[in-house]
Write an enzyme that holds these catalytic residues in place. Sequence first.
Site, PDB file in Angstrom:
ATOM      1  N   ASP A 127       0.822  -1.160  -0.077  1.00 15.54           N
ATOM      2  CA  ASP A 127      -0.014   0.018  -0.122  1.00 15.54           C
ATOM      3  C   ASP A 127       1.067   1.148  -0.126  1.00 15.54           C
ATOM      4  O   ASP A 127       2.052   1.078   0.802  1.00 15.54           O
ATOM      5  CB  ASP A 127      -0.833   0.137   1.045  1.00 15.54           C
ATOM      6  CG  ASP A 127      -0.289   0.190   2.540  1.00 15.54           C
ATOM      7  OD1 ASP A 127      -0.210   1.251   3.023  1.00 15.54           O
ATOM      8  OD2 ASP A 127       0.299  -1.020   2.964  1.00 15.54           O
ATOM      9  N   ASP A 183      -9.541   4.063   6.781  1.00 18.98           N
ATOM     10  CA  ASP A 183      -8.346   3.969   7.427  1.00 18.98           C
ATOM     11  C   ASP A 183      -8.489   4.848   8.673  1.00 18.98           C
ATOM     12  O   ASP A 183      -8.870   5.914   8.750  1.00 18.98           O
ATOM     13  CB  ASP A 183      -7.204   4.549   6.819  1.00 18.98           C
ATOM     14  CG  ASP A 183      -5.855   4.845   7.548  1.00 18.98           C
ATOM     15  OD1 ASP A 183      -5.921   4.524   8.706  1.00 18.98           O
ATOM     16  OD2 ASP A 183      -4.736   4.795   6.929  1.00 18.98           O
ATOM     17  N   GLU A 196      -6.955   5.716  12.320  1.00 18.38           N
ATOM     18  CA  GLU A 196      -5.838   5.510  13.237  1.00 18.38           C
ATOM     19  C   GLU A 196      -5.609   6.601  13.898  1.00 18.38           C
ATOM     20  O   GLU A 196      -4.637   6.892  14.686  1.00 18.38           O
ATOM     21  CB  GLU A 196      -4.579   5.191  12.595  1.00 18.38           C
ATOM     22  CG  GLU A 196      -4.404   6.092  11.525  1.00 18.38           C
ATOM     23  CD  GLU A 196      -3.078   5.657  10.507  1.00 18.38           C
ATOM     24  OE1 GLU A 196      -2.074   5.812  10.828  1.00 18.38           O
ATOM     25  OE2 GLU A 196      -3.324   4.959   9.172  1.00 18.38           O
TER      26      GLU A 196
END
Length: 412
Positions: free
Chosen positions: A6, A91, A93
């Site tokens: 990625d 995503d 985080e």
Amino acid sequence: MSRGIDVSDYQGSVNWTAVANSGMEFGIVKATEGATFVADTFQTNWTGMKGAGLVRGAYHFFRPRSDALAQADRFLDLVKLEPGDLPPVLDIETDDGIAADSVAARMQTWLDRVEVATGRRPIIYTYPYFWERLGNWQQFAKYPLWIAHYTTDPAPRVPGGWSAWTFWQYTDSGSVNGVTGGVDINWFNIVKEGSTGAMVADVQSRLKQKGFDPGSIDGKFGPKTKTAAVAFQTAIGTLTDGTVTPRVWAYLADNTTTAPTPTPTPTPTPTPAISLVDVMKHYQGLPHQIDALTELQFQISEAMLLEFARRWRDRATVDTSIRMVDVARYYQNLASQNQALIWLQEQLAETLLEEFAQQWRNPPDLEPPPIVLSKAAKYYEGLPHQDRAWDWLQRRLTRDELAEFARFWRNS
């Protein structure tokens, strides 16, 4: 297991052909962040992954302080998924300094919006420590998990009620041909005959939803599940070994298209004819698919190809025909395109369609060539060593072979 990388703008220019040649099978690229940011390299990467034959995916870096619907719409405006692409990735985080309950609620808003729009249940990317710090939420366990955990253990820690991981980012400093500097490398949790566990149960459930009977949804990849997996692979035109790779899983995770018709148990009868519309939906640029489409074109008269091109382009008249490989590359599921494909299929003899179906569904059991000439031409940059390679090849072809190549090249 199979590996992939990625990337984001941080990696700069990526040579996706070199990435594919290094053994990577998939790539996931950053598309958006928050409600306004768009990655500068997204479009180049998105096109490059497809051109290199990789399974591709895109992720959105979630900013809990920003409006979740605006973030979802920014991602959907940019990322246009095609059959065979991985589901979207959220995503998460960072909490941006807001309460955990608010983070969870806003995540759910994004996930719901994107799932409805794409027909694919999104993947969640996170770290075990971050997830557990926010409360180790259990309510998101229905989403496929992409876990980032850099450990020497044989498996990552799986938080939050998940029973299995689908992708595991095991390093952020890997070295891969085609990428300058360190890069994230990931495993995909492939399953095959003999595998057990939650990932197998997930695959069994998806096969059953697509109309392929895997037997009991028991998390045991036995002979019946393998038969169902092989039938599904046959229907989408991939290698038929019963292994659920990232490419096979991407098709299983796609609920936007009608499930391919399950292939019956093999019998001595001839291979049935094939739907040209389904061919275009499941085209992946594999060598045997390109060969099959090229051979089919040579069997169609120029007059028929011109009429097909007119219908495909939805015009009153056309001056030039169209290559069947280009039809597959630029297929967009438009009504005019599907009507043109149906018309063409009705004009072709059943025996010709059966020969095409046989070639399309049965790739030769050969080692892949060290280089594909069409890709060598695509990435030609006029470098001295490239010129020497082409000169070397030309000196080894006879005049008749070059003349025949020129005829195909010029379509004359």
